[in-house]
Structure formats: C-alpha cells, structure tokens
Enzyme design. Structure first.
Site, PDB file in Angstrom:
ATOM      1  N   ASP A 185      -5.833  -1.032   5.831  1.00  0.00           N
ATOM      2  CA  ASP A 185      -4.631  -1.037   4.990  1.00  0.00           C
ATOM      3  C   ASP A 185      -4.256   0.331   4.441  1.00  0.00           C
ATOM      4  O   ASP A 185      -3.438   0.423   3.534  1.00  0.00           O
ATOM      5  CB  ASP A 185      -4.826  -2.006   3.830  1.00  0.00           C
ATOM      6  CG  ASP A 185      -5.960  -1.590   2.898  1.00  0.00           C
ATOM      7  OD1 ASP A 185      -6.894  -0.945   3.378  1.00  0.00           O
ATOM      8  OD2 ASP A 185      -5.891  -1.907   1.705  1.00  0.00           O
ATOM      9  N   GLU A 186      -4.806   1.397   4.998  1.00  0.00           N
ATOM     10  CA  GLU A 186      -4.535   2.712   4.426  1.00  0.00           C
ATOM     11  C   GLU A 186      -4.654   3.784   5.500  1.00  0.00           C
ATOM     12  O   GLU A 186      -5.502   3.699   6.387  1.00  0.00           O
ATOM     13  CB  GLU A 186      -5.518   2.996   3.294  1.00  0.00           C
ATOM     14  CG  GLU A 186      -5.206   4.214   2.478  1.00  0.00           C
ATOM     15  CD  GLU A 186      -6.093   4.306   1.243  1.00  0.00           C
ATOM     16  OE1 GLU A 186      -5.757   5.065   0.335  1.00  0.00           O
ATOM     17  OE2 GLU A 186      -7.134   3.610   1.202  1.00  0.00           O
TER      18      GLU A 186
END
Length: 352
Positions: A94-95
């Site tokens: 997610d990053e």
C-alpha cells in the site's frame, strides 16, 4: 493508502463502515495488521496483540486477511502510478516512492500529480490515499503522514531544516523505537537536539548510521527511487491459535509453512542456499536456527533440513509461531511482482 487492509474490508462489507475494525487475529490470539480509523480512536494500532485490542474496544470487529484481494487492488494502484512514471519503488502493498521529476504527463508540479493520483485511486478503487511531496525520499515519506487520512502535504527545500528541527525524534522515518530510546537517553528528543551533535559523536554512538542521522536532520538524503531492488530472502510464517507443545504438533504445523514457502519459490523462480527456521515461544521470546548448504536444495532436501533444524535441540517452551525462509538467493534483481506479501503475521495464512 489509508488503513489499507481495514479500508478494503470496509469497502467490501458496507455493514462494517463507520465501525471499529481490525484485520488479523481474533479476540484471543494473533496480531493486528491494520486498524480502521474508528478503531484507532480506542488506541488500537498495527502490531498490537489482538487480545489487547479486544480489551480496548469490546465491540471491535475482527476480519481475516484476504491477501488476494489486497494484491488485486494494489496492482490497480500500481497501474495508476505507472501512468505518470516508471520510477516506482514499492515499500509494501500500500505504499511506494515515485520520482516524478520527469513524468509521462508533462506536469511540472509534483503537488498536482499527487492530487491527480489520489483522485484516480479514489475513482477506480473507492479508497482514500494520502501523499507526501518533497525533494527527497526521506522528506516525502515524513510528509505523507502529516495530513492523514485522505490528505497530502509538501515540504519545500527552504522549509526542510526548520521543519526537521521541530520534529520529535520518534517521527523520523527510519529511526525505530530502540534507536529513539537510545537517542532520548542522550538528550536527543527532536531534530534540533540531534543537529547539535557532531558527525564524530553520532558515528561513535551509532556506527555507520551516524552519518545518515547527521545528514537527514539537515534535509540531506541522496537515495534515488529504485524500481528494481535486490531481494535478500523469502519466507512465510504462521501464528497459531493454540500453542504447540509436542514434537508431532510442531512437525505437523511446520509442514503448511514449508509448503507455502515452496509455492513462493516456484512462483518467483528463485532458489536459496541458506535455510532459516524461526520459532517464537508463548512468552514472545524468539529463536532462529539456520543452515547454509553448498548447493541449492531441492524440495526433499529443503524439508529434511527444516526438520533437522526443528529437532536440532529440544524445544522446552510452548510455541506460538513457526516461520521458515531462504536466503543467499540466486538472483541479482527484484523478481517478485509489486504487492508480494512475504511474511504473514496472522493466525492462519492459509485463509488469507
């Protein structure tokens, strides 16, 4: 992404929206992998034991992880990133870091690019994302946390040093809890305190990291965005609902972990000469046992070595987690697709 796993669960389960929810574990066992913002109001955060989380919030909803779903959305987000630049360095599902100095859409403003990317993520996935914009990775990472959830922040070059001087030392990206405590014992509580120490002093106290700390507090971080990174290991682990005691229980529960590692080895087409067994006991003490071979082992040899490591010496305490991994790999560049989850700190990875 904002509370990614928890937000995906709330997206797919409308009845959970607006309610405190965590992904991972259950009321009695396991570890929180992600907490919704509603759960965070009760002081619940990732890496907290599920039992403690349940005490803090009796109405807490526990959702089992669904990594296939998280990967699906993660890949959608990755596609959006690549509409703007191919210089994408994933940090997790997610990053990621993006270098948009030269970008595919010809925009000269990284702030506008961040806004566009966040809007596209919302449109295509229904999820909120936050962004940080600055002239290096270290500052971009810090600024990405400033206006969460669903926001973005920018740290300009002329603002960097003044901003860092006020920043609590525990908020510095890359300074973990242990290092922060050591710094605080030396009277270093924020960036201004850190800046007062010489390079010689920091190097003496923190070794090679001393130069890094000396530079970052001055806004200096020369690391480039790296789309391809060298993988050093591949592993899987499982936290059990009930502690394991007997040798037979240990062997039976190690087998699914071994099979998961084999699947990942085959999926990624890699091999490793070092086999490592990870054992976490009921009192949370951790033990690792490793063996390095001259040749890359086949599946049969891998399992044989895993069992030998398991029985290398008697295990006297109950076991809550078993992990198995390989290192000394036969690769030089990242061969695993963005979004690959290497370790599963939950009670049942087979249900992810």
């Amino acid at each position: 992404m904002d509370a990614f796993y928890a937000s995906v669960e709330q997206l797919d389960h409308p009845e959970w929206r607006g309610k405190p929810l965590v992904v991972g574990g259950n009321e009695a066992r396991g570890v929180v992998a992600a907490a919704s913002y509603e759960a965070r109001k009760f002081g619940i955060f990732s890496a907290m034991s599920s039992a403690l989380a349940a005490k803090k919030c009796p109405q807490l909803i526990f959702a089992r992880p669904r990594f296939d779903r998280y990967k699906e959305i993660s890949n959608q987000i990755r596609e959006i990133f690549h509409e703007y630049t191919d210089l994408v360095e994933p940090l997790s599902l997610d990053e990621a870091f993006l270098d948009v100095t030269e970008n595919k859409v010809g925009l000269k403003s990284a702030i506008l690019i961040a806004k566009q990317i966040r809007a596209k993520i919302k449109e295509r996935t229904g999820l909120n994302a936050s962004a940080g914009v600055s002239y290096n990775k270290f500052l971009a990472k810090i600024s990405s946390d400033l206006n969460k959830p669903n926001g973005q922040a920018v740290i300009l070059p002329e603002e960097a040093e003044a901003f860092l001087e006020k920043l609590p030392i525990g908020k510095f990206f890359g300074i973990g809890k242990v290092t922060a405590e050591k710094m605080q014992s030396l009277g270093i509580h924020n960036g201004k305190d850190l800046k007062e120490y010489s390079l010689q002093f920091l190097t003496k106290k923190f070794g090679k990291s001393g130069l890094h700390y000396y530079n970052i507090v001055r806004g200096i971080h020369l690391s480039e965005v790296q789309p391809h990174r060298v993988r050093k290991s591949l592993s899987a682990e499982n936290t059990f609902e009930k502690d394991l005691i007997t040798p037979q229980e240990l062997k039976e529960n190690l087998r699914p972990v071994f099979e998961e590692v084999i699947k990942r080895i085959e999926r990624n087409g890699i091999k490793g000469r070092t086999i490592t067994l990870k054992i976490k006991h009921s009192d949370f003490t951790l033990q690792t046992r490793s063996r390095t071979l001259e040749q890359y082992p086949d599946e049969e040899t891998f399992w044989k070595i895993a069992l030998e490591l398991l029985h290398q010496e008697e295990i006297e305490q109950p076991v809550r987690l078993l992990g198995l991994g390989i290192s000394n790999l036969n690769i030089t560049e990242e061969q695993v697709h963005f979004g690959e989850q290497l370790k599963i700190p939950f009670e049942k990875f087979s249900q992810g």
